[in-house]
Design a protein around this motif. Structure first.
Motif, mmCIF file in Angstrom:
data_model
loop_
_atom_site.group_PDB
_atom_site.id
_atom_site.type_symbol
_atom_site.label_atom_id
_atom_site.label_comp_id
_atom_site.label_asym_id
_atom_site.label_seq_id
_atom_site.Cartn_x
_atom_site.Cartn_y
_atom_site.Cartn_z
ATOM 1 N N TRP A 32 11.086 8.763 8.486
ATOM 2 C CA TRP A 32 11.969 10.029 8.366
ATOM 3 C C TRP A 32 11.416 11.019 9.665
ATOM 4 N N ARG A 36 13.006 11.880 13.158
ATOM 5 C CA ARG A 36 13.611 12.834 13.400
ATOM 6 C C ARG A 36 13.257 13.727 14.756
ATOM 7 N N LEU A 54 18.600 6.812 7.277
ATOM 8 C CA LEU A 54 17.150 6.420 6.713
ATOM 9 C C LEU A 54 17.053 4.976 6.544
ATOM 10 N N ALA A 105 14.326 2.208 11.921
ATOM 11 C CA ALA A 105 13.748 3.447 12.175
ATOM 12 C C ALA A 105 13.339 3.909 13.593
#
Length: 525
Positions: A32, A36, A54, A105
């Motif tokens: 996360w 970001r 996610l 991710a």
């Protein structure tokens, strides 16, 4: 005593809680916080892409779009970029060339500029290969996996095994396998004037046979067993790689995992047996001063022997395990590259009969009906142009992935360490800004003045079917000579056209392959 026990228990709980806390923080950062931060940085540098989701990122969309698009064949004149890599094509169309996708991710930026591509491939010590999934190591081994000094040492040894002189020595061995192919096709005719053949499995078997003979000489039958095992391993790994990679999953005693381990052990056992017999034969040959061995394994072991003999205690040569890995890589890369090059060449020459006629005329003018030799194959200029154009339109390796080993400036962007880069060869080879408005058309005349002048305005770095820079494919000359040998023999004996039942569906399975085979109508000449 009881108080001491309670205190020790509390300490253990505290340690466990701290460890759990750090693991949770690490996971939260990986799935996360870090994505970001990188997303914010990408936008600040002018890159565009989908918002981060996610854990999976864009992977679910990649799988669904690929399954939906490739569920049926396409027309011959359709753009194959959107069929082979539908999601990648969608992202580029939606956001432009300065874009990225989410590989789980992790963001993966697209590198589409030929200047940037050339720099990435030249600076191989900074833009390194990506090995996130250990399953891939069951297939991709040897030199491909090494970096730094280890890579330099092995590359030096292998360069000596792939010289033009060594390649000339292998021509007669290649000829045997190629002749067997055309004889199989000739035997199908009987009294018929033409016959329909799915040429894809024949090219796959022929290139495997060439590798077996050139790699292992008199042991080639055992070499063929390795090919069959690797083919099975490839299917298993490909099936597993289509799902989300979960660390540790490969250690579970599932039926697939057990079979993959069995295959690896069986291949290693066969290879050790072949190498042992080869070393014994070479020792006898050295005693008799006989240097007649021309198969790749013999060449590799002889070079390795000389390296170790003259090493003066330094780390030189390769271990038996390393020799095994190089032979496995030679099998996979050599077999896949040549078979796919030949199958797409047959398809395109079936469509473009004028180029098939020109190629045949050149072969008959240079070689007649005689056995092709090395010097004769080098004179086949139009055949070479055709093969280059096939490699441009149907790149054997349609996508290359790299990752930054440290922070580095590329063009006007400073890339952070650990950033993934996708180099879509297929897109670059079909880019109208690079190749002109006819970029998707089959026009071998582009290469009439050589590779460096083929692209529009002579753009360098625009054509890289075997890679570029220090890590360019070591077997590219081998693959091209083998393809010329097979194509020359076919053109000497047959004319061919596409069967009405042919279905056009190029898909990536390690290399770019015809999903439904390649049905061709052969006619004797």
């Amino acid at each position: 005593m009881e108080m001491k026990f309670i205190t020790e228990s509390l300490n253990l709980y505290l340690v466990a809680a701290i460890i759990l806390y750090f693991w949770v923080c690490r996971i939260v950062n990986c799935v996360w916080l870090k994505p970001r931060r990188l997303e914010k940085w990408l936008k600040s540098e002018g890159f565009k892409g989908n918002p981060y989701r996610l854990w999976y990122g864009d992977l679910k969309d990649v799988a669904k779009m690929t399954m939906d698009v490739q569920a049926k064949a396409i027309n011959l004149e359709d753009d194959i970029d959107s069929y082979v890599f539908p999601f990648h094509h969608h992202i580029v169309q939606k956001y432009g060339k300065r874009c990225y996708m989410w590989n789980g991710a992790k963001p993966r930026i697209f590198v589409m500029d030929p200047v940037w591509i050339r720099e990435v491939l030249q600076k191989h010590e900074i833009f390194v290969r990506l090995y996130t999934n250990p399953l891939n190591k069951l297939l991709i081994t040897g030199l491909f996996l090494h970096e730094g000094e280890s890579w330099a040492r092995k590359r030096r040894i292998l360069n000596s095994a792939f010289t033009i002189t060594k390649l000339k020595d292998m021509i007669s061995v290649m000829h045997i396998s190629c002749v067997e192919l055309v004889e199989k096709w000739q035997s199908m005719f009987s009294d018929k004037g033409s016959v329909e053949v799915d040429v894809w499995p024949y090219f796959s078997d022929m290139s495997a046979d060439v590798i077996s003979r050139t790699a292992f000489g008199s042991n080639y039958e055992r070499g063929q067993k390795i090919f069959l095992l690797q083919k099975e391993q490839g299917r298993l790994v490909t099936n597993l790689s289509r799902s989300i990679y979960i660390p540790g999953l490969r250690f579970l005693p599932t039926k697939t995992n057990k079979r993959m381990k069995e295959i690896s052990k069986e291949i290693e056992a066969i290879m050790i047996g072949i190498i042992t017999r080869k070393e014994e034969a070479m020792k006898r040959a050295r005693d008799l001063d006989d240097k007649s061995s021309i198969d790749l394994l013999g060449i590799l072991l002889e070079i390795n022997y000389e390296e170790q003999k003259n090493g003066n205690g330094k780390e030189v040569g390769m271990t038996i395990e390393e020799v095994i890995e190089e032979c496995k890589l030679f099998y996979l890369a050599g077999q896949e590259t040549t078979s796919t090059l030949l199958v797409w060449t047959m398809v395109l020459l079936s469509i473009h009969q004028n180029w098939q006629v020109q190629a045949r005329e050149e072969v008959l003018e240079v070689l007649g009906k005689r056995k092709p030799d090395f010097d004769g194959l080098l004179q086949l200029k139009k055949v070479h142009m055709i093969l280059c154009e096939v490699l441009r339109l149907y790149s054997s390796a349609p996508l290359i992935v790299r990752v930054t080993a440290k922070e580095i400036k590329l063009g006007d962007v400073t890339l952070p360490k650990g950033l993934e880069l996708a180099l879509p060869l297929l897109f670059a080879h079909h880019d109208k800004e690079i190749w002109g408005e006819d970029a998707n058309e089959f026009k071998p005349e582009r290469f009439a003045q050589g590779v460096t002048k083929a692209a529009k305005d002579g753009q360098l770095g625009a054509f890289f079917p075997f890679g570029l820079g220090p890590r360019i494919c070591i077997g590219q000359n081998f693959a091209m000579v083998e393809a010329k040998m097979a194509l020359a023999l076919i053109l000497q004996r047959f004319s061919f056209e596409l069967s009405p039942s042919y279905e056009h569906a190029p898909v990536q399975v390690i290399t770019l392959q015809p999903k439904y085979g390649a049905k061709i109508i052969l006619s004797k000449i």
